[in-house]
Design an enzyme around this catalytic site. Structure first.
Site, PDB file in Angstrom:
ATOM      1  N   SER A 413       0.834  -1.144  -0.205  1.00  0.00           N
ATOM      2  CA  SER A 413       0.027   0.070  -0.092  1.00  0.00           C
ATOM      3  C   SER A 413       0.953   1.229  -0.112  1.00  0.00           C
ATOM      4  O   SER A 413       0.205   2.484  -0.163  1.00  0.00           O
ATOM      5  CB  SER A 413      -0.796  -0.011   1.161  1.00  0.00           C
ATOM      6  OG  SER A 413      -0.347  -0.575   2.258  1.00  0.00           O
ATOM      7  N   HIS A 434      -3.579  -3.627  -5.764  1.00  0.00           N
ATOM      8  CA  HIS A 434      -3.908  -3.136  -4.161  1.00  0.00           C
ATOM      9  C   HIS A 434      -5.325  -3.392  -4.025  1.00  0.00           C
ATOM     10  O   HIS A 434      -6.170  -2.802  -4.295  1.00  0.00           O
ATOM     11  CB  HIS A 434      -3.785  -1.664  -4.203  1.00  0.00           C
ATOM     12  CG  HIS A 434      -3.464  -1.093  -2.827  1.00  0.00           C
ATOM     13  ND1 HIS A 434      -4.344   0.064  -2.457  1.00  0.00           N
ATOM     14  CD2 HIS A 434      -3.022  -1.761  -1.613  1.00  0.00           C
ATOM     15  CE1 HIS A 434      -4.345   0.336  -1.165  1.00  0.00           C
ATOM     16  NE2 HIS A 434      -3.411  -0.834  -0.706  1.00  0.00           N
ATOM     17  N   GLU A 446      -7.008  -1.695  -6.844  1.00  0.00           N
ATOM     18  CA  GLU A 446      -6.457  -0.454  -7.670  1.00  0.00           C
ATOM     19  C   GLU A 446      -5.344  -1.223  -8.512  1.00  0.00           C
ATOM     20  O   GLU A 446      -4.422  -2.236  -7.963  1.00  0.00           O
ATOM     21  CB  GLU A 446      -5.776   0.283  -6.836  1.00  0.00           C
ATOM     22  CG  GLU A 446      -6.485   1.500  -6.166  1.00  0.00           C
ATOM     23  CD  GLU A 446      -6.082   2.431  -5.151  1.00  0.00           C
ATOM     24  OE1 GLU A 446      -6.487   3.400  -5.130  1.00  0.00           O
ATOM     25  OE2 GLU A 446      -5.382   1.915  -4.279  1.00  0.00           O
ATOM     26  N   ASN A 484      -6.084   5.633  -0.839  1.00  0.00           N
ATOM     27  CA  ASN A 484      -5.718   6.092   0.456  1.00  0.00           C
ATOM     28  C   ASN A 484      -5.284   7.435   0.373  1.00  0.00           C
ATOM     29  O   ASN A 484      -5.222   8.274   1.402  1.00  0.00           O
ATOM     30  CB  ASN A 484      -4.198   5.240   0.719  1.00  0.00           C
ATOM     31  CG  ASN A 484      -4.670   3.995   1.179  1.00  0.00           C
ATOM     32  OD1 ASN A 484      -5.816   3.648   1.415  1.00  0.00           O
ATOM     33  ND2 ASN A 484      -3.690   2.897   1.296  1.00  0.00           N
TER      34      ASN A 484
HETATM   35  P1  NAI Z   1       0.207  -9.352   7.870  1.00  0.00           P
HETATM   36  O1  NAI Z   1       1.236  -8.968   8.937  1.00  0.00           O
HETATM   37  O2  NAI Z   1      -1.082  -9.596   8.280  1.00  0.00           O
HETATM   38  O3  NAI Z   1       0.813 -10.640   6.808  1.00  0.00           O
HETATM   39  C1  NAI Z   1       2.118 -10.657   6.472  1.00  0.00           C
HETATM   40  C2  NAI Z   1       2.354 -12.035   6.242  1.00  0.00           C
HETATM   41  O4  NAI Z   1       3.662 -12.326   5.506  1.00  0.00           O
HETATM   42  C3  NAI Z   1       2.681 -12.716   7.674  1.00  0.00           C
HETATM   43  O5  NAI Z   1       1.935 -13.705   7.633  1.00  0.00           O
HETATM   44  C4  NAI Z   1       4.071 -13.196   7.652  1.00  0.00           C
HETATM   45  O6  NAI Z   1       4.502 -14.205   8.335  1.00  0.00           O
HETATM   46  C5  NAI Z   1       4.326 -13.279   6.156  1.00  0.00           C
HETATM   47  N1  NAI Z   1       5.574 -13.006   5.642  1.00  0.00           N
HETATM   48  C6  NAI Z   1       6.641 -12.120   5.875  1.00  0.00           C
HETATM   49  N2  NAI Z   1       7.897 -12.453   5.179  1.00  0.00           N
HETATM   50  C7  NAI Z   1       7.497 -13.423   4.454  1.00  0.00           C
HETATM   51  C8  NAI Z   1       8.122 -14.159   3.422  1.00  0.00           C
HETATM   52  N3  NAI Z   1       9.531 -13.613   3.274  1.00  0.00           N
HETATM   53  N4  NAI Z   1       7.943 -15.175   2.719  1.00  0.00           N
HETATM   54  C9  NAI Z   1       6.350 -15.485   3.219  1.00  0.00           C
HETATM   55  N5  NAI Z   1       5.741 -15.057   3.918  1.00  0.00           N
HETATM   56  C10 NAI Z   1       6.104 -13.685   4.749  1.00  0.00           C
HETATM   57  O7  NAI Z   1       0.311  -8.085   6.849  1.00  0.00           O
HETATM   58  P2  NAI Z   1      -0.862  -7.615   5.887  1.00  0.00           P
HETATM   59  O8  NAI Z   1      -1.614  -6.525   6.695  1.00  0.00           O
HETATM   60  O9  NAI Z   1      -1.876  -8.803   5.370  1.00  0.00           O
HETATM   61  O10 NAI Z   1      -0.338  -6.672   4.854  1.00  0.00           O
HETATM   62  C11 NAI Z   1       0.652  -7.329   3.659  1.00  0.00           C
HETATM   63  C12 NAI Z   1       0.688  -6.504   2.629  1.00  0.00           C
HETATM   64  O11 NAI Z   1      -0.584  -6.158   2.129  1.00  0.00           O
HETATM   65  C13 NAI Z   1       1.293  -5.333   2.866  1.00  0.00           C
HETATM   66  O12 NAI Z   1       2.404  -5.015   2.012  1.00  0.00           O
HETATM   67  C14 NAI Z   1       0.520  -4.245   3.303  1.00  0.00           C
HETATM   68  O13 NAI Z   1       1.076  -3.107   2.936  1.00  0.00           O
HETATM   69  C15 NAI Z   1      -0.642  -4.562   2.279  1.00  0.00           C
HETATM   70  N6  NAI Z   1      -2.177  -4.037   2.588  1.00  0.00           N
HETATM   71  C16 NAI Z   1      -2.481  -4.140   3.697  1.00  0.00           C
HETATM   72  C17 NAI Z   1      -3.815  -3.723   3.974  1.00  0.00           C
HETATM   73  C18 NAI Z   1      -4.206  -3.910   5.369  1.00  0.00           C
HETATM   74  O14 NAI Z   1      -5.436  -3.326   5.500  1.00  0.00           O
HETATM   75  N7  NAI Z   1      -3.818  -4.742   6.534  1.00  0.00           N
HETATM   76  C19 NAI Z   1      -4.634  -3.166   2.976  1.00  0.00           C
HETATM   77  C20 NAI Z   1      -4.015  -3.236   1.436  1.00  0.00           C
HETATM   78  C21 NAI Z   1      -2.743  -3.487   1.482  1.00  0.00           C
END
Ligand code: NAI
Length: 675
Positions: A413, A434, A446, A484
């Protein structure tokens, strides 16, 4: 033979009238289709058949509703009223034919399409679990106009009829049979034969049972209508959405009876059709259609690999499996993937109701903690932690394991696509996708074009988004993209207001009174205050001179991340914000601060070509940021309010609150455009 209707009288003496609208993939009730129907009916009546069967010549359904494009041609209420009065007269003519009529509903029958079926003596539908039947007019700011407000009450009783019209929801044929809206269901190939037996046997026509008819007594109508209005007011204020109140009012006054009820329906329809609310909701309908058809529907994706099984990755994987894709899911440990699979099951049971569908989706979603299946995927979506080095490390290793034409997408994001792409050998196949949280509820995605993203890659990404039933919004790679970027000043201004002494409840009420679905304070809590802090840092200087990140930092330092930790600006019980019952009423200045900041930012996005077209901006704001649909979007709203007025108000706000409200120079150009 007509242009749209095909008529025949078979050896069984039954006439058949088949609608196969010319030059159209679906059947809709255009003016021309209705005019031709009138001629066909007169001709058939002269032949004196034993009965008449209405059916569709299209395999994709019966009739999808009115021809919405024609609504735009009507700009005075009387014209709208006259148009539906003609349609009503035609359907009444059908109802009064001296022989029985049956509608064969082979799939979708919505709005006017269902109303046409309701004017037949009997209705039979193809057996399916899909929700094919409904009266969704409310979503266009109107209500049924071809006698639907009268006939639904007669057939199902007022509670069910009002519920169908007020929610606009669709139901399955089985449910429609349970509530008395249709008479029977059968396999598609048997429908014609069953219809013929209805014509021969002429069973008693359906009618709501007596205990529901009692509700139509005037005194009860008055009481029930008042209660309904109160309920509706919580979701749709009268000033923004007059249609639900008109539906309730028609029933209160006429109880779905007599000629007066039809006339009142037509008059009310005409009034609503030219209201700004309806005009804007129709605009939103076409904006949705526009996004839905942005890319060719080829390039079907069969296999998806998702990396990161957290909030976003887990839900993206689940959504795509529910939509029929085979999905493999990777994370650093099997336990993390396991947790995401458990969450996915909940999503499946909510989304997939037909027997066996949820289980089939479970089978399509496959644990692949080590990422061994990435190589056979058509698309890989990265959704790991929001850290550049972690993402770059991942991409470095990933590329050697997948084929050069696999599309790689990131759900970031806030990290620049160009920075991530630095480590890629083939950056042209790298794009942003996105998604928004919660994935299963928010329709927009997006689609981000990085500096090096190839046109083909973007087309594949767009088709993929359409394939999974979401709306793609093409955006430039720039901090915050579109949604955003628009939401940042909304949330940041809320923090400023908080510092000024307004309480969370008052701030959220100011925004909800305008029609926003979630107030900015609760929105920050829902997004997560840690994420909001991150976004505010990235967007600092773009969205507002000042920002409330100090308050966010304090909350985050205390471990109060918002709804996910149970504490943020509000306390959360069972995921519901606990609000004070009594709080100061918001003033208009507070509302202006929250809303005009968003408008100013929307104009900035347009000037910076974050999206290529003005329509995309309104669409993104509505489907992604929750900008109220009745306004038609921020730019449409600004035009309706008067751009000079908005600029004047922004100038006043900037004098009082500082340069963050300086009207963007882009307003001048906008003042010369007409939507
Ligand atoms: P999260 O922290 O819930 O999940 C991330 C996951 O990735 C974790 O389970 C972690 O163990 C795993 N992970 C970390 N490094 C890894 C690797 N090298 N290989 C495999 N798995 C790995 O994070 P979330 O919230 O799901 O965000 C993920 C992405 O989505 C980020 O880039 C965030 O900016 C984006 N995003 C998040 C939103 C939200 O509301 N949380 C909305 C839109 C985009």
């Amino acid at each position: 033979m007509g242009k749209h209707w095909k008529q025949s009288v078979e050896s069984d003496g039954i006439a058949r009238l088949i609608l196969d609208k010319a030059e159209s993939s679906v059947n809709t009730l255009s003016r021309e289709v209705l005019e031709e129907l009138e001629l066909e009916l007169t001709e058939i009546a002269n032949k004196n058949p034993t009965g008449l069967i209405f059916a569709s010549g299209k395999s994709n359904g019966f009739i999808f509703g009115a021809e919405i494009k024609e609504f735009g041609q009507i700009d005075n209420a009387q014209e709208g009223t006259d148009a539906v009065l003609r349609g009503q007269a035609l359907l009444n003519q059908m109802e009064d034919l001296p022989f029985p009529t049956v509608a064969i509903i082979n799939g979708t029958a919505l709005g006017g399409g269902l109303e046409l079926a309701l004017a037949c003596n009997y209705r039979l539908a193809a057996d399916t679990h899909d929700k094919t039947l409904g009266l969704p007019e409310i979503r266009l700011g109107i209500h049924p106009g071809l006698g639907g407000t009268v006939r639904t009450v007669r057939l199902t009783g007022a509670p069910t009829a009002l519920d169908l019209m007020l929610t606009g929801r669709s139901i399955s044929p089985r449910k429609a049979m349970d509530i008395g809206l249709i008479d029977g269901i059968a396999p598609p190939e048997d429908l014609d034969q069953v219809a013929a037996t209805y014509i021969c046997n002429r069973p008693k026509q359906a009618r709501a049972p007596w205990y529901l008819r009692i509700l139509n007594i005037r005194i009860l109508r008055l009481l029930v209508a008042r209660a309904l209005e109160k309920k509706v007011a919580k979701r749709a204020p009268r000033a923004h959405y007059p249609a639900p109140y008109a539906i309730i009012n028609l029933w209160r006054q006429y109880g779905g009876r007599d000629k007066a009820a039809y006339n009142a329906e037509a008059a009310s329809f005409g009034r609503l059709l030219i209201s700004s609310s309806s005009k804007n909701l129709v605009r939103v309908f076409f904006l949705r259609e526009r996004l839905r058809n942005l890319a060719p529907r080829k390039n079907k994706v069969a296999r998806l690999h998702v990396i990161g099984a957290g909030v976003m990755g887990g839900d993206i994987a689940a959504w795509c499996a529910a939509k029929g894709l085979e999905v493999t899911l990777q994370d650093t440990t099997e336990e993390l993937v396991e947790m995401a699979l458990k969450r996915a099951n909940k999503i499946f049971s909510r989304l997939l109701r037909a027997p066996g569908e949820a289980q089939a989706a479970q089978k399509r979603l496959i644990m692949d903690a080590e990422g061994l299946q990435a190589r056979s995927a058509d698309i890989v979506i990265e959704a790991i932690v929001e850290k550049l080095d972690a993402k770059q490390n991942l991409f470095r290793n990933l590329e050697s394991n997948i084929s050069p034409d696999t599309l790689i997408a990131t759900n970031t994001s806030s990290i620049r696509l160009e920075d991530m792409a630095e480590v890629l050998e083939y950056p042209e196949r790298f794009v942003g996708l996105h998604f928004f949280n919660p994935v299963s509820r928010l329709p927009l995605v997006e689609v981000i074009k990085g500096e090096k993203s190839a046109r083909d890659s973007l087309q594949i990404a767009m088709s993929f988004v359409m394939q999974i039933g979401k709306l793609p919004l093409p955006c430039k790679s720039a901090p915050g993209f579109l949604v955003n970027r628009i939401l940042a000043p909304y949330m940041m201004e809320a923090l400023e207001a908080f510092k000024d002494g307004y309480c969370s409840e008052t701030i959220d009420a100011a925004a909800r009174n305008f029609g926003m679905p979630v107030g900015p304070v609760e929105l920050a809590d829902r997004v997560g205050l840690d994420v909001a802090l991150n976004v505010s840092t990235i967007l600092q200087g773009i969205s507002s001179g000042k920002n409330g990140s100090d308050i966010l930092r304090k909350k985050v330092d205390l471990g109060q991340f918002g709804a996910k930790t149970g504490h943020g600006f509000y306390h959360y019980k069972n995921n519901r914000a606990q609000r004070r019952k009594h709080f100061p009423t918001p003033d208009t200045q507070l509302q202006d601060r929250l809303i005009l900041g968003m408008l100013n930012q929307a104009v900035a996005c347009l000037e910076e070509s974050i999206v290529e077209e003005l329509e995309f901006l309104d669409a993104g704001a509505i489907f992604g940021a929750g900008f109220p649909p009745f306004t038609g979007g921020p730019i449409k709203y600004a035009q309706e309010m008067g751009i000079n007025k908005i600029v004047e108000r922004l100038t006043q706000l900037s004098e009082e609150f500082g340069p963050r409200f300086h009207p963007h120079p882009g307003w001048n150009r906008l003042a010369r455009l007409r939507l």
